[in-house]
Design a protein around this motif. Structure first.
Motif, PDB file in Angstrom:
ATOM      1  N   PRO A 115       7.107  50.190  49.087  1.00  0.00           N
ATOM      2  CA  PRO A 115       6.398  49.312  50.028  1.00  0.00           C
ATOM      3  C   PRO A 115       6.701  47.842  49.769  1.00  0.00           C
ATOM      4  O   PRO A 115       7.070  47.465  48.649  1.00  0.00           O
ATOM      5  N   HIS A 116       6.546  47.043  50.812  1.00  0.00           N
ATOM      6  CA  HIS A 116       6.681  45.604  50.663  1.00  0.00           C
ATOM      7  C   HIS A 116       5.331  45.035  50.225  1.00  0.00           C
ATOM      8  O   HIS A 116       4.276  45.617  50.472  1.00  0.00           O
ATOM      9  N   HIS A 117       5.372  43.900  49.580  1.00  0.00           N
ATOM     10  CA  HIS A 117       4.175  43.367  48.946  1.00  0.00           C
ATOM     11  C   HIS A 117       3.752  42.052  49.601  1.00  0.00           C
ATOM     12  O   HIS A 117       4.540  41.100  49.642  1.00  0.00           O
ATOM     13  N   ARG A 118       2.503  42.026  50.106  1.00  0.00           N
ATOM     14  CA  ARG A 118       1.947  40.816  50.710  1.00  0.00           C
ATOM     15  C   ARG A 118       0.767  40.342  49.880  1.00  0.00           C
ATOM     16  O   ARG A 118      -0.102  41.121  49.507  1.00  0.00           O
ATOM     17  N   LEU A 119       0.759  39.033  49.624  1.00  0.00           N
ATOM     18  CA  LEU A 119      -0.307  38.422  48.830  1.00  0.00           C
ATOM     19  C   LEU A 119      -0.771  37.140  49.512  1.00  0.00           C
ATOM     20  O   LEU A 119      -0.034  36.550  50.305  1.00  0.00           O
ATOM     21  N   SER A 120      -1.956  36.741  49.182  1.00  0.00           N
ATOM     22  CA  SER A 120      -2.478  35.460  49.643  1.00  0.00           C
ATOM     23  C   SER A 120      -3.092  34.727  48.458  1.00  0.00           C
ATOM     24  O   SER A 120      -3.370  35.324  47.402  1.00  0.00           O
ATOM     25  N   SER A 121      -3.314  33.462  48.624  1.00  0.00           N
ATOM     26  CA  SER A 121      -3.877  32.663  47.535  1.00  0.00           C
ATOM     27  C   SER A 121      -5.316  33.055  47.225  1.00  0.00           C
ATOM     28  O   SER A 121      -5.831  32.734  46.154  1.00  0.00           O
ATOM     29  N   ASP A 122      -5.959  33.748  48.137  1.00  0.00           N
ATOM     30  CA  ASP A 122      -7.351  34.143  47.923  1.00  0.00           C
ATOM     31  C   ASP A 122      -7.483  35.537  47.330  1.00  0.00           C
ATOM     32  O   ASP A 122      -8.611  35.990  47.067  1.00  0.00           O
ATOM     33  N   ASP A 123      -6.370  36.266  47.124  1.00  0.00           N
ATOM     34  CA  ASP A 123      -6.453  37.607  46.551  1.00  0.00           C
ATOM     35  C   ASP A 123      -6.904  37.551  45.104  1.00  0.00           C
ATOM     36  O   ASP A 123      -6.704  36.552  44.392  1.00  0.00           O
ATOM     37  N   SER A 124      -7.473  38.658  44.644  1.00  0.00           N
ATOM     38  CA  SER A 124      -7.979  38.736  43.276  1.00  0.00           C
ATOM     39  C   SER A 124      -6.850  38.928  42.275  1.00  0.00           C
ATOM     40  O   SER A 124      -5.712  39.232  42.655  1.00  0.00           O
ATOM     41  N   GLU A 125      -7.190  38.811  41.006  1.00  0.00           N
ATOM     42  CA  GLU A 125      -6.197  39.012  39.954  1.00  0.00           C
ATOM     43  C   GLU A 125      -5.713  40.462  39.942  1.00  0.00           C
ATOM     44  O   GLU A 125      -4.560  40.733  39.627  1.00  0.00           O
ATOM     45  N   ASP A 126      -6.603  41.398  40.291  1.00  0.00           N
ATOM     46  CA  ASP A 126      -6.206  42.800  40.317  1.00  0.00           C
ATOM     47  C   ASP A 126      -5.129  43.050  41.368  1.00  0.00           C
ATOM     48  O   ASP A 126      -4.220  43.877  41.174  1.00  0.00           O
ATOM     49  N   ASP A 127      -5.228  42.347  42.486  1.00  0.00           N
ATOM     50  CA  ASP A 127      -4.195  42.501  43.515  1.00  0.00           C
ATOM     51  C   ASP A 127      -2.842  42.045  43.004  1.00  0.00           C
ATOM     52  O   ASP A 127      -1.815  42.680  43.248  1.00  0.00           O
ATOM     53  N   TYR A 128      -2.829  40.928  42.279  1.00  0.00           N
ATOM     54  CA  TYR A 128      -1.575  40.425  41.735  1.00  0.00           C
ATOM     55  C   TYR A 128      -1.039  41.355  40.650  1.00  0.00           C
ATOM     56  O   TYR A 128       0.177  41.603  40.566  1.00  0.00           O
ATOM     57  N   LYS A 129      -1.925  41.911  39.829  1.00  0.00           N
ATOM     58  CA  LYS A 129      -1.485  42.832  38.780  1.00  0.00           C
ATOM     59  C   LYS A 129      -0.908  44.098  39.403  1.00  0.00           C
ATOM     60  O   LYS A 129       0.072  44.658  38.900  1.00  0.00           O
ATOM     61  N   ARG A 130      -1.506  44.549  40.492  1.00  0.00           N
ATOM     62  CA  ARG A 130      -1.002  45.746  41.163  1.00  0.00           C
ATOM     63  C   ARG A 130       0.420  45.523  41.682  1.00  0.00           C
ATOM     64  O   ARG A 130       1.292  46.397  41.551  1.00  0.00           O
ATOM     65  N   VAL A 131       0.648  44.366  42.273  1.00  0.00           N
ATOM     66  CA  VAL A 131       1.980  44.071  42.799  1.00  0.00           C
ATOM     67  C   VAL A 131       2.994  43.963  41.671  1.00  0.00           C
ATOM     68  O   VAL A 131       4.112  44.503  41.753  1.00  0.00           O
ATOM     69  N   VAL A 132       2.613  43.288  40.570  1.00  0.00           N
ATOM     70  CA  VAL A 132       3.544  43.126  39.447  1.00  0.00           C
ATOM     71  C   VAL A 132       3.865  44.479  38.825  1.00  0.00           C
ATOM     72  O   VAL A 132       5.025  44.757  38.458  1.00  0.00           O
ATOM     73  N   THR A 133       2.879  45.356  38.724  1.00  0.00           N
ATOM     74  CA  THR A 133       3.124  46.689  38.177  1.00  0.00           C
ATOM     75  C   THR A 133       4.121  47.461  39.032  1.00  0.00           C
ATOM     76  O   THR A 133       5.026  48.134  38.525  1.00  0.00           O
TER      77      THR A 133
END
Length: 960
Positions: free
Chosen positions: A263-281
């Motif tokens: 899947p492609h990964h979309r993030l925003s500046s308001d996302d939580s740290e868990d969202d960023y960790k999920r994408v990095v994983t």
């Protein structure tokens, strides 16, 4: 007087009524903070005739924890203060130029957007209010204050705004463009690259000096292609900028042989740290070593920080867009080391470094945010200098786009002034229309501006309203002192609309500690001629060699079969025709068949000559001379046809082959059939009838042959007209050649021409059987039968051999030629060689007596036919009681029976002594039955009848 287009009256009424209820804004504070920055504005110079509105992200955006809404955060020096000062610096240069807008002073009205779309939208409403106030004051007065005066908005400065510069981020520019289109106010962004903003139906008054994300996505893909990175993950930010760039990357990826795994990964500046960790994983578990980050600065920095916290700072190479890759990467420099980014063309703004570093709160009172900036650097307000300015200052590489935005407005206003004011200094009534410049007129002039940029290249807007495609390729490197910076390593340009050009200085590009750049591919790059077979993940594949008869479809990356008559060219990128091949006179098979045919031609000519020399001898006369020469002609052509069949295929040779293949056999067997039919009618007719056989003359025989041959001619002509001879190709995948042949060599075309000759062969066989008991000189039954049997055997061998040769046309053609030659030799050997042998080597048999004799070796016949009977050695009482029909003798032109020889002993003695002129015509027919006594008149009647037949002057063979 021309009136400006009226905006929707309901919207104007609501906005202006709201402004009257709220009232004018309070007095502006001199010193700004994040809390009051939205109420501050910069207006400079105060005596400006025309103002350009502007929104700059002086402060960052942050979310209020208590309310959850966007508020202004820290001050931005590089992305806020510098572009603001670049605009003021450019305005000073414009106002100092006496040739640009003479008599007109151009100014600026600047507000803070805090880099938030919703806050920028609120700030943009100030331009709406100013427009409404000016429209109410100068055009149609609909509202008044309590004292009867026309209302003004914030001192009337907003009434002078004729265009707006900004915003910086695409999401901010989208909100601004949506509002400014209502009052037809032109807008020029200096850094918004979203492809969505090119939609003129939604944003008809939006322009930008930077190129669109469409071309930025192509530049990123071109970098991936040049580094042979075919497999890369992608992270993008939510909003107009990130989502627009992401869709452009996906849309163009296949053209550059690049694949983005799902899947492609979309993030925003308001996302939580868990969202960023999920994408990095997910990125770490993937196979891609390159990650494309098409995101805003806040998203990119948080992503890199999460990677650092996971201890994977050496795991990826980052390929960035302009949204974050031109900024300082504090705390994540080691993670971003070696990153490559694509930025709108980087150019230094001449003179700006000296101008900016000399600014102080004392000298720069026009900028209400400069005092905050001074304090942000840790300098005292009363300090004449601030060392931190020189230590931390670095010119933002895209300031020249701010300069181009301001210059574009200035040149558009200047061309409008030239058109309207006709060279008179200052603003004229025709231009401002009672204090208001029409936005549509200004926008039209903006589309046509041309001016030199900082590199002295001509700047103009392209058809989409964007700047020309000009990019710089940057590489994030550190020097020997471990200081990190973005270093220019290449350019990407496409100013003409033709093929874009990417220039990379590979010697200047560096990865971590000067290591080699990583590979990023889910499959080994396939070699030329190899198909890319996709696996479960469509971005992963394995390579498979194409077969020798296949080419590689560059669109689908799959092997596709070439036609049987085509082969892949070198590299197997497309199919080309196989080299043409056909049998000719140099072929070894052709030489063999032609040598065989040449022997047959020589033999046929030799036989014809021998027949001509011995034309009047009994053997030749008994063989029907005219029919024999017709037969020799057919045999001759059967050998000659080998030269036609072996010739290079053409419409002419193919037509001749089809016509003469059946025609030759028809000529031969028509002559044989006519001959056997004539002999049968002469010797097997009813001798009791006193009439001779009809149509036995040479002329009649030629006519009969002609009629029989004409049937085949008609058949062949009709068939040639229905099925025109043509050229075709026989091909085999195992061969590198395509063989040119006559159309019909592998179908039923030739069979049609052989049907009629086959019927003639059958009839010849039947008549050969009927003439088997005639005199030896005329009895050719066994020769004709042998000829027919051999011919049928040749045909039975020819057909399977012809069909089993496959596409080897050399053997097919030679088989056909040899088939005709063998048929000619069989006819020549069976029907002519025995006669030639007698003529040349047995002249004693070339007499009328021998020709007219009949030999029956199956019975022990006493040729003297004495009255003692067939068995003279036996006693009379032991001899079998057999009755025989009397033998008929021809003696000196008279017919005699045994009864008469008994009456004339002299004749009997002469016969038994072999007197000259005595010929035995037919033997006695023996039967076991008792026959009635033979009268003396019966032999005489039969003798006269047969004599009249064989002495017919029109009959060639029997008339000696």
């Amino acid at each position: 007087m021309q009136q400006p287009p009226s905006p929707p009256s309901l919207l104007l009424t609501l906005v202006l009524g709201l402004w009257i209820v709220v009232g004018p804004s309070p007095a502006l504070a001199v010193t700004t903070t994040p809390d009051n920055t939205l109420g501050q504005s910069l207006v400079y110079p105060k005596d400006a005739n025309i103002l350009l509105g502007a929104l700059f992200p002086i402060h960052t955006r942050q979310r209020d924890v208590a309310t959850g809404v966007n508020v202004c955060g820290e001050l931005q020096d590089e992305e806020g203060i510098q572009p603001l000062e670049a605009m003021l610096y450019t305005l000073d240069q414009i106002n100092e130029d006496p040739d640009l807008l003479p008599g007109v002073k151009l100014g600026a009205l600047v507000m803070d957007s805090c880099n938030a779309p919703n806050l920028a939208l609120n700030q943009t409403l100030g331009f709406i209010k100013g427009y409404l106030a000016g429209h109410n004051k100068y055009h149609q007065s609909e509202f008044t204050c309590g004292d009867g005066s026309a209302p003004t908005y914030r001192g009337g400065e907003f009434d002078k705004v004729v265009g707006v510069i900004g915003g910086q981020q695409s999401s901010v520019s989208v909100q601004m463009a949506s509002v400014l289109r209502v009052i037809e106010l032109p807008q020029i962004s200096y850094l918004s690259t979203s492809a969505t903003l090119s939609n003129k139906d939604r944003y008809p008054f939006f322009l930008r000096t930077v190129p669109s994300d469409t071309t930025q996505a192509q530049a990123i893909l071109r970098v991936l292609q040049d580094f042979k990175w075919t497999y890369a993950s992608i992270v993008y930010s939510s909003g107009e900028y990130g989502e627009g760039g992401f869709h452009q990357l996906l849309k163009k990826a296949s053209e550059y042989n690049v694949c983005f795994p799902t899947p492609h990964h979309r993030l925003s500046s308001d996302d939580s740290e868990d969202d960023y960790k999920r994408v990095v994983t997910a990125l770490i578990k993937g196979k891609a070593n390159v990650v494309v980050v098409f995101a805003e600065k806040q998203v990119a920095l948080r992503l890199l920080e999460t990677v650092r916290l996971r201890g994977q700072q050496n795991r990826f190479l980052w390929l960035g867009s302009d949204g974050w890759s031109s900024s300082s990467l504090m705390n994540v420099e080691a993670v971003a080391e070696g990153a490559i980014s694509v930025q709108p063309l980087i150019r230094s703004l001449p003179g700006f470094d000296e101008y900016f570093t000399n600014l102080t709160p004392v000298t720069n009172t026009r900028n209400p945010w400069f005092t905050e900036y001074w304090q942000h650097l840790g300098c005292a307000l009363d300090a004449p200098t601030c060392p931190s300015v020189g230590e931390n200052y670095r010119q933002v590489p895209w300031l020249h786009f701010v300069r181009d935005s301001v210059i574009a407005f200035a040149h558009a206003l200047h061309t409008m002034w030239e058109d309207k004011c006709k060279g008179r200094k200052g603003l004229c009534e025709a231009m401002v229309h009672n204090g208001h410049i029409h936005g549509q007129d200004l926008y039209n002039h903006l589309l046509n501006v041309q001016f030199p940029d900082v590199s002295n290249s001509t700047f103009r807007f392209v058809s989409s309203g964007s700047g020309p495609a000009r990019y710089s390729v940057l590489n994030y490197q550190h020097d020997d002192h471990y200081a990190y910076s973005w270093t220019k390593v290449g350019t990407y340009t496409n100013t003409t609309g033709a093929t874009a050009e990417l220039h990379l200085d590979m010697d200047s590009v560096k990865y971590r500690d000067s290591q080699d750049f990583p590979e990023s591919s889910c499959g080994i790059p396939c070699k030329p001629g190899q198909a890319k077979i996709l696996m479960t993940d469509k971005c992963c594949w394995y390579c498979k060699n194409c077969q020798s008869y296949q080419y590689l479809n560059t669109t689908t990356q799959l092997c596709v079969d070439c036609g049987e008559c085509m082969k892949p060219e070198v590299g197997q990128e497309k199919c080309v025709d196989k080299e043409e091949k056909f049998i000719d006179y140099k072929n070894r098979w052709a030489i063999t068949s032609l040598a065989f045919a040449s022997i047959g031609i020589f033999s046929t000519v030799l036989v014809g000559v021998i027949f001509w020399v011995h034309l009047d001898t009994p053997v030749i006369k008994a063989s029907s001379r005219e029919l024999s020469y017709i037969l020799l002609g057919g045999i001759f052509f059967s050998f000659v046809m080998s030269f036609v069949i072996v010739a290079p295929p053409s419409r002419m040779t193919c037509g001749l082959t089809r016509f003469f293949l059946g025609f030759i056999y028809t000529v031969c067997y028509a002559a044989i059939l006519t001959k056997t039919n004539r002999i049968s009618r002469i010797f097997n007719q009813n001798i009791t009838k006193s009439q001779k056989a009809k149509f036995t003359s040479p002329f009649s025989q030629v006519v009969i042959v002609s009629l029989l041959v004409s049937v085949e001619v008609i058949i062949n002509v009709v068939w040639l007209l229905m099925h025109n001879p043509d050229i075709k190709y026989m091909c085999d995948r195992a061969s590198d050649f395509r063989t040119r042949i006559c159309g019909g060599l592998d179908d039923y075309t030739y069979i049609v021409g052989l049907i009629y000759p086959s019927l003639l062969v059958l009839l010849c066989t039947l008549y050969a059987i009927k003439t088997r008991k005639c005199p030896d000189g005329f009895n050719e039954a066994r020769y004709i039968a042998f000829t027919n049997y051999t011919t049928c055997l040749i045909w039975l061998v020819f057909v399977p051999l012809y069909l089993s040769t496959g596409s080897s046309d050399d053997i097919r053609i030679v088989t056909l030629a040899m088939f005709l030659s063998l048929g000619g030799f069989v006819q020549l050997g069976c029907l002519f060689f025995p006669k030639v042998y007698i003529v040349l080597f047995k002249p004693e048999k070339n007499t009328r007596d021998v020709i007219m004799s009949v030999k029956r070796n199956s019975y022990p016949v006493d040729t003297s036919f004495k009255t003692s009977g067939r068995f003279p050695s036996l006693p009379l009482q032991e001899r079998p009681a057999l009755q025989s029909s009397p033998a008929i003798f021809f003696h000196n032109g008279a017919m005699d029976s045994p009864l008469e020889t008994q009456k004339h002993p002299a004749k009997a003695a002469a016969i038994s002594a072999g007197a000259t002129g005595t010929v035995v015509l037919c033997p006695p027919r023996h039967t076991s039955k008792t026959l009635p006594p033979l009268s003396t008149e019966t032999p005489r009647r039969a003798s006269k009848m047969f004599l009249s037949v064989i002495q017919n002057k029109d009959s060639d063979p029997p008339a000696f």
